[in-house]
Motif scaffolding. Structure first.
Motif, PDB file in Angstrom:
ATOM      1  N   GLY A  17      14.325 -41.220  28.888  1.00 11.05           N
ATOM      2  CA  GLY A  17      13.516 -42.440  28.782  1.00 11.05           C
ATOM      3  C   GLY A  17      13.433 -42.871  27.329  1.00 11.05           C
ATOM      4  N   TRP A  18      13.845 -44.102  27.061  1.00 12.27           N
ATOM      5  CA  TRP A  18      13.901 -44.584  25.682  1.00 12.27           C
ATOM      6  C   TRP A  18      12.517 -44.673  25.056  1.00 12.27           C
ATOM      7  CZ3 TRP A  18      18.315 -44.182  23.397  1.00 12.27           C
ATOM      8  CH2 TRP A  18      19.480 -44.234  24.146  1.00 12.27           C
ATOM      9  N   TYR A  19      11.532 -45.064  25.838  1.00 11.18           N
ATOM     10  CA  TYR A  19      10.166 -45.147  25.293  1.00 11.18           C
ATOM     11  C   TYR A  19       9.708 -43.759  24.843  1.00 11.18           C
ATOM     12  CZ  TYR A  19       5.155 -45.834  24.920  1.00 11.18           C
ATOM     13  OH  TYR A  19       3.867 -45.860  24.452  1.00 11.18           O
ATOM     14  N   GLU A  20       9.929 -42.770  25.702  1.00 12.27           N
ATOM     15  CA  GLU A  20       9.522 -41.405  25.365  1.00 12.27           C
ATOM     16  C   GLU A  20      10.286 -40.876  24.157  1.00 12.27           C
ATOM     17  OE1 GLU A  20      10.222 -42.439  28.422  1.00 12.27           O
ATOM     18  OE2 GLU A  20       8.361 -42.144  29.524  1.00 12.27           O
ATOM     19  N   VAL A  21      11.579 -41.166  24.092  1.00 12.65           N
ATOM     20  CA  VAL A  21      12.378 -40.708  22.949  1.00 12.65           C
ATOM     21  C   VAL A  21      11.811 -41.274  21.651  1.00 12.65           C
ATOM     22  CG1 VAL A  21      14.634 -40.893  21.810  1.00 12.65           C
ATOM     23  CG2 VAL A  21      14.518 -40.304  24.231  1.00 12.65           C
ATOM     24  N   ARG A  22      11.463 -42.562  21.670  1.00  9.87           N
ATOM     25  CA  ARG A  22      10.937 -43.194  20.463  1.00  9.87           C
ATOM     26  C   ARG A  22       9.535 -42.714  20.100  1.00  9.87           C
ATOM     27  NH1 ARG A  22      13.409 -47.729  22.802  1.00  9.87           N
ATOM     28  NH2 ARG A  22      11.419 -48.372  23.693  1.00  9.87           N
ATOM     29  N   ASN A  23       8.746 -42.318  21.081  1.00  7.88           N
ATOM     30  CA  ASN A  23       7.326 -42.092  20.830  1.00  7.88           C
ATOM     31  C   ASN A  23       6.851 -40.650  20.945  1.00  7.88           C
ATOM     32  OD1 ASN A  23       6.285 -44.901  20.377  1.00  7.88           O
ATOM     33  ND2 ASN A  23       7.386 -45.162  22.290  1.00  7.88           N
ATOM     34  N   CYS A  24       7.714 -39.716  21.246  1.00 10.62           N
ATOM     35  CA  CYS A  24       7.316 -38.304  21.342  1.00 10.62           C
ATOM     36  C   CYS A  24       7.812 -37.531  20.131  1.00 10.62           C
ATOM     37  CB  CYS A  24       7.901 -37.655  22.595  1.00 10.62           C
ATOM     38  SG  CYS A  24       7.165 -38.196  24.120  1.00 10.62           S
ATOM     39  N   SER A  25       7.075 -36.508  19.782  1.00  9.65           N
ATOM     40  CA  SER A  25       7.561 -35.600  18.748  1.00  9.65           C
ATOM     41  C   SER A  25       8.380 -34.505  19.418  1.00  9.65           C
ATOM     42  CB  SER A  25       6.385 -34.976  17.991  1.00  9.65           C
ATOM     43  OG  SER A  25       5.703 -34.062  18.825  1.00  9.65           O
ATOM     44  N   TRP A  26       9.167 -33.815  18.628  1.00  3.30           N
ATOM     45  CA  TRP A  26       9.966 -32.708  19.150  1.00  3.30           C
ATOM     46  C   TRP A  26       9.066 -31.666  19.802  1.00  3.30           C
ATOM     47  CZ3 TRP A  26      14.094 -31.016  21.181  1.00  3.30           C
ATOM     48  CH2 TRP A  26      14.392 -29.655  21.212  1.00  3.30           C
ATOM     49  N   GLU A  27       7.971 -31.345  19.172  1.00  2.00           N
ATOM     50  CA  GLU A  27       7.058 -30.325  19.709  1.00  2.00           C
ATOM     51  C   GLU A  27       6.492 -30.738  21.065  1.00  2.00           C
ATOM     52  OE1 GLU A  27       6.576 -27.203  18.707  1.00  2.00           O
ATOM     53  OE2 GLU A  27       8.109 -27.666  17.224  1.00  2.00           O
ATOM     54  N   GLN A  28       6.232 -32.013  21.249  1.00  2.00           N
ATOM     55  CA  GLN A  28       5.669 -32.493  22.508  1.00  2.00           C
ATOM     56  C   GLN A  28       6.655 -32.419  23.662  1.00  2.00           C
ATOM     57  OE1 GLN A  28       4.663 -36.413  20.995  1.00  2.00           O
ATOM     58  NE2 GLN A  28       2.502 -36.050  21.513  1.00  2.00           N
ATOM     59  N   CYS A  29       7.917 -32.616  23.380  1.00  2.00           N
ATOM     60  CA  CYS A  29       8.860 -32.794  24.486  1.00  2.00           C
ATOM     61  C   CYS A  29      10.043 -31.845  24.466  1.00  2.00           C
ATOM     62  CB  CYS A  29       9.342 -34.234  24.501  1.00  2.00           C
ATOM     63  SG  CYS A  29      10.275 -34.664  23.037  1.00  2.00           S
ATOM     64  N   LYS A  30      10.021 -30.801  23.653  1.00  2.00           N
ATOM     65  CA  LYS A  30      11.208 -29.955  23.529  1.00  2.00           C
ATOM     66  C   LYS A  30      11.618 -29.293  24.844  1.00  2.00           C
ATOM     67  CE  LYS A  30       8.699 -26.109  21.470  1.00  2.00           C
ATOM     68  NZ  LYS A  30       8.577 -25.319  20.253  1.00  2.00           N
ATOM     69  N   ASN A  31      10.665 -28.889  25.675  1.00  2.00           N
ATOM     70  CA  ASN A  31      11.027 -28.243  26.941  1.00  2.00           C
ATOM     71  C   ASN A  31      11.688 -29.225  27.900  1.00  2.00           C
ATOM     72  OD1 ASN A  31      10.006 -25.791  26.060  1.00  2.00           O
ATOM     73  ND2 ASN A  31       7.997 -26.158  26.946  1.00  2.00           N
ATOM     74  N   ARG A  32      11.088 -30.402  28.032  1.00  2.03           N
ATOM     75  CA  ARG A  32      11.671 -31.407  28.933  1.00  2.03           C
ATOM     76  C   ARG A  32      13.006 -31.905  28.400  1.00  2.03           C
ATOM     77  NH1 ARG A  32      10.041 -37.175  29.472  1.00  2.03           N
ATOM     78  NH2 ARG A  32      11.447 -37.941  31.062  1.00  2.03           N
ATOM     79  N   TRP A  33      13.089 -32.141  27.088  1.00  3.17           N
ATOM     80  CA  TRP A  33      14.356 -32.597  26.491  1.00  3.17           C
ATOM     81  C   TRP A  33      15.453 -31.558  26.731  1.00  3.17           C
ATOM     82  CZ3 TRP A  33      16.740 -36.763  24.688  1.00  3.17           C
ATOM     83  CH2 TRP A  33      17.928 -36.589  23.975  1.00  3.17           C
ATOM     84  N   SER A  34      15.140 -30.292  26.540  1.00  3.92           N
ATOM     85  CA  SER A  34      16.134 -29.241  26.759  1.00  3.92           C
ATOM     86  C   SER A  34      16.624 -29.244  28.203  1.00  3.92           C
ATOM     87  CB  SER A  34      15.562 -27.874  26.397  1.00  3.92           C
ATOM     88  OG  SER A  34      15.261 -27.820  25.016  1.00  3.92           O
TER      89      SER A  34
END
Length: 169
Positions: free
Chosen positions: A106-123
Motif C-alpha cells: 500500500g503506497w499510503y502505508e509505505v509513505r507514512n510508516c516507519s520501518w519499526e512500525q511495519c517491518k514484520n508486515r513488510w517482510s
C-alpha cells in the motif's frame, strides 16, 4: 558448503546427526519457499564473495537465495520512491520485486510508516512477492494527470487489467 568453508562447517555441525538435521531443515525450508537450484546457486555465489563464515542459519540462507536480501533497505527504497512518484518524478528500482511489494503493501502505508512500525508486515509482503515466478516491470502508481484532473474509474480499471495481464492473472 564444505567446498567454500571446509573447516568452518565442521566446527558448527560437529557430527552426522547435526548434519542430517541441518540438511532436513534446509530441504524443508527450500521446498516451502519454492527455491530451486538457481536460487541456491545465487545464495552460494553471494556467500562465496561476501561472507567470511558459512550461512548455516536456515532463515539466513533462504534470504540469500532471493535477489532482494535486505528488506529494510528495500523498504527505504520503496519509501523514497513513493514520495518521488507522488510528486511526479521518474524513479528507478533496484529490483521490480521492491516496487510490487510496495504496491501490495500500500503506497499510503509505505509513505507514512516507519520501518519499526511495519517491518514484520513488510517482510511478509516482500517474501510473498519474491516467491512470484516473475516480476513485471514497475509502472508508475496512479496520480493526478498532467491536465490536473482526477483519473476516471474506467482509466483505473484499464490500468488494473493491464497489471493483471502482466502478472499472468
Amino acid at each position: 558448503m564444505y567446498g567454500i568453508y571446509p573447516s568452518m562447517v565442521e566446527r558448527i555441525l560437529k557430527d552426522d546427526g547435526a548434519i542430517r538435521l541441518w540438511v532436513h531443515e534446509m530441504d524443508t525450508a527450500l521446498t516451502h519457499s519454492g527455491i530451486d537450484q538457481a536460487g541456491v546457486d545465487v545464495a552460494l555465489d553471494y556467500a562465496r564473495v561476501n561472507l567470511d563464515w558459512p550461512p548455516l542459519s536456515v532463515p539466513m540462507f533462504i534470504r540469500l537465495c532471493f535477489p532482494v536480501r535486505d528488506y529494510e533497505a528495500a523498504f527505504k527504497e520503496a519509501q523514497s520512491n513513493a514520495y518521488r512518484i507522488q510528486i511526479g518524478e521518474a524513479v528507478t528500482w533496484s529490483h521490480p520485486a521492491v516496487y510490487w511489494a510496495a504496491d501490495r503493501f500500500g503506497w499510503y502505508e509505505v509513505r507514512n510508516c516507519s520501518w519499526e512500525q511495519c517491518k514484520n508486515r513488510w517482510s511478509d509482503v516482500m517474501i510473498e512477492v519474491l516467491r512470484w515466478p516473475n516480476h513485471p516491470d514497475p509502472r508508475p502508481s496512479p496520480r493526478l494527470t498532467s491536465r490536473g484532473g482526477l483519473q476516471t474509474k474506467e482509466v483505473q480499471q484499464a490500468a488494473i487489467e493491464e497489471i493483471r495481464k502482466r502478472l499472468g492473472m
